[in-house]
Design a protein around this motif. Structure first.
Motif, PDB file in Angstrom:
ATOM      1  N   ALA A 147      10.089  -5.084  -5.057  1.00 60.14           N
ATOM      2  CA  ALA A 147       8.882  -4.631  -4.375  1.00 60.14           C
ATOM      3  C   ALA A 147       7.979  -5.836  -4.184  1.00 60.14           C
ATOM      4  CB  ALA A 147       8.158  -3.549  -5.188  1.00 60.14           C
ATOM      5  N   ILE A 148       7.160  -5.806  -3.153  1.00 61.25           N
ATOM      6  CA  ILE A 148       6.171  -6.858  -2.938  1.00 61.25           C
ATOM      7  C   ILE A 148       4.985  -6.588  -3.850  1.00 61.25           C
ATOM      8  CG2 ILE A 148       4.629  -7.951  -1.270  1.00 61.25           C
ATOM      9  CD1 ILE A 148       6.622  -7.284   0.895  1.00 61.25           C
ATOM     10  N   LEU A 149       4.602  -7.585  -4.637  1.00 55.59           N
ATOM     11  CA  LEU A 149       3.513  -7.431  -5.601  1.00 55.59           C
ATOM     12  C   LEU A 149       2.189  -7.989  -5.089  1.00 55.59           C
ATOM     13  CD1 LEU A 149       5.437  -8.486  -8.842  1.00 55.59           C
ATOM     14  CD2 LEU A 149       5.113  -6.174  -7.918  1.00 55.59           C
ATOM     15  N   GLU A 150       2.265  -9.090  -4.329  1.00 60.44           N
ATOM     16  CA  GLU A 150       1.046  -9.723  -3.816  1.00 60.44           C
ATOM     17  C   GLU A 150       1.328 -10.331  -2.448  1.00 60.44           C
ATOM     18  OE1 GLU A 150      -0.660 -12.708  -6.317  1.00 60.44           O
ATOM     19  OE2 GLU A 150      -0.176 -11.615  -8.165  1.00 60.44           O
ATOM     20  N   VAL A 151       0.309 -10.331  -1.609  1.00 57.79           N
ATOM     21  CA  VAL A 151       0.349 -11.051  -0.333  1.00 57.79           C
ATOM     22  C   VAL A 151      -0.988 -11.768  -0.177  1.00 57.79           C
ATOM     23  CG1 VAL A 151       0.525 -10.877   2.177  1.00 57.79           C
ATOM     24  CG2 VAL A 151       1.890  -9.376   0.736  1.00 57.79           C
ATOM     25  N   HIS A 152      -0.951 -13.059   0.156  1.00 51.78           N
ATOM     26  CA  HIS A 152      -2.178 -13.807   0.361  1.00 51.78           C
ATOM     27  C   HIS A 152      -1.921 -14.893   1.396  1.00 51.78           C
ATOM     28  CE1 HIS A 152      -0.131 -16.533  -2.388  1.00 51.78           C
ATOM     29  NE2 HIS A 152      -0.071 -15.535  -3.267  1.00 51.78           N
ATOM     30  N   ASP A 168       0.827  -1.211   0.000  1.00 49.38           N
ATOM     31  CA  ASP A 168       0.000   0.000   0.000  1.00 49.38           C
ATOM     32  C   ASP A 168       0.861   1.261   0.000  1.00 49.38           C
ATOM     33  OD1 ASP A 168      -2.147  -1.700   0.093  1.00 49.38           O
ATOM     34  OD2 ASP A 168      -2.469  -1.492   2.254  1.00 49.38           O
ATOM     35  N   GLN A 169       2.007   1.216   0.702  1.00 48.88           N
ATOM     36  CA  GLN A 169       2.872   2.383   0.802  1.00 48.88           C
ATOM     37  C   GLN A 169       3.950   2.395  -0.285  1.00 48.88           C
ATOM     38  OE1 GLN A 169       4.362   2.711   4.853  1.00 48.88           O
ATOM     39  NE2 GLN A 169       2.354   2.245   5.714  1.00 48.88           N
ATOM     40  N   ARG A 170       3.869   1.417  -1.187  1.00 50.36           N
ATOM     41  CA  ARG A 170       4.844   1.318  -2.280  1.00 50.36           C
ATOM     42  C   ARG A 170       6.281   1.346  -1.757  1.00 50.36           C
ATOM     43  NH1 ARG A 170       2.156   5.000  -7.157  1.00 50.36           N
ATOM     44  NH2 ARG A 170       0.153   3.914  -7.183  1.00 50.36           N
ATOM     45  N   SER A 171       6.484   0.598  -0.709  1.00 52.09           N
ATOM     46  CA  SER A 171       7.806   0.555  -0.080  1.00 52.09           C
ATOM     47  C   SER A 171       8.784  -0.223  -0.954  1.00 52.09           C
ATOM     48  CB  SER A 171       7.709  -0.105   1.294  1.00 52.09           C
ATOM     49  OG  SER A 171       8.992  -0.325   1.844  1.00 52.09           O
ATOM     50  N   PRO A 172       9.907   0.362  -1.332  1.00 55.44           N
ATOM     51  CA  PRO A 172      10.918  -0.402  -2.059  1.00 55.44           C
ATOM     52  C   PRO A 172      11.532  -1.468  -1.161  1.00 55.44           C
ATOM     53  CG  PRO A 172      11.778   1.750  -1.469  1.00 55.44           C
ATOM     54  CD  PRO A 172      10.325   1.758  -1.095  1.00 55.44           C
ATOM     55  N   VAL A 173      11.923  -2.560  -1.757  1.00 56.45           N
ATOM     56  CA  VAL A 173      12.516  -3.676  -1.011  1.00 56.45           C
ATOM     57  C   VAL A 173      13.915  -3.928  -1.562  1.00 56.45           C
ATOM     58  CG1 VAL A 173      12.320  -6.114  -0.408  1.00 56.45           C
ATOM     59  CG2 VAL A 173      10.258  -4.699  -0.580  1.00 56.45           C
TER      60      VAL A 173
END
Length: 256
Positions: free
Chosen positions: A60-65, A41-46
């Motif tokens: 970046a994280i694209l999906e979480v489930h 949601d915060q478009r945090s770079p990883v």
């Protein structure tokens, strides 16, 4: 590995379960998903470090489930091959400007809408300083960072051993009386020198000055300084140093 392997020069030195303080460990799966979703949601770079190596690639994280997480791959095929064959991916990100770090295991490369990515199970644990606190590491004498402070008169900067360090700042021990630092002073053009890392140019703000008597009865001034404008990526270098020292101490304590 071939000479053009971007990860070849630096052996893994921070892989494993390397977290500095168990108080800030999140292990509840719902909370872990919430943190990772906040990074989306915060478009945090990883910053991703295959096998915990020094070299990393931006992601970046694209999906979480429920079943896991999908991480963006690198645009460079050579880096993706390294990441795919790594036993783990050490990841650094932020939620509300607070450092989040975790490891991904059993990851595999996938095609996602004609775009490469890595799918992994959820991390078993995520280190997160929920109250915006920073874990402070007391540095070992033989393997400590140093800080170069500018001279007010314009002469050569002075070099001081860092007594403790966190993602938020450092502490130095200066002889008493000292005329170098003043409370709330902002020091520009400081240089933080971390072992086995490039120098970090930053500004420091003097937060506290406290008199302290050493075991030999010598009076010293302990100065607490806050980082004011760390350059991008510097917090990762600091965290890696903290992980490495903490790992070595735990290994010695376990007789390894």
């Amino acid at each position: 590995m071939p000479d053009n392997d971007p990860f070849a020069p630096s052996p893994s030195n921070i892989a494993g379960n390397l977290y500095a303080d168990d108080r800030y460990m999140v292990r509840n799966r719902h909370q872990i998903r919430h943190l990772l979703q906040a990074m989306i949601d915060q478009r945090s770079p990883v910053s991703v470090h295959p096998d915990g190596r020094e070299q990393s690639f931006p992601s970046a994280i694209l999906e979480v489930h429920e079943q896991g997480v999908v991480l963006d791959a690198s645009p460079q095929p050579a880096i993706n091959r390294i990441a795919e064959s790594a036993s783990s991916l050490l990841c650094f990100g932020q939620v509300d400007k607070v450092i989040v770090r975790f490891q991904l295991h059993a990851h595999r490369r996938i095609d996602r809408d004609q775009h490469l990515a890595f799918r992994s199970s959820l991390p078993e644990e995520v280190h997160h300083l929920q109250r915006r606190e920073f874990y402070r590491l007391e540095t070992p004498v033989g393997d400590s960072p140093h800080c170069l402070l500018p001279d007010p008169a314009g002469s050569e900067p002075s070099r001081w051993r860092v007594q403790d360090i966190s993602a938020g700042g450092i502490a130095l021990m200066l002889p008493s009386p000292q005329g170098l630092l003043a409370l709330q002073a902002r020091l520009r053009d400081c240089v933080l020198q971390i072992p086995d890392a490039p120098p970090i140019n930053t500004s420091l703000v003097v937060c506290n000055l406290r008199q302290q008597k050493l075991a030999n009865n010598v009076e010293m001034t302990r100065a607490g300084l806050r980082f004011d404008d760390l350059p991008r990526g510097a917090d990762t270098l600091i965290q890696r140093y903290i992980f490495r020292i903490d790992r070595l101490r735990k290994a010695r304590a376990n007789g390894e």
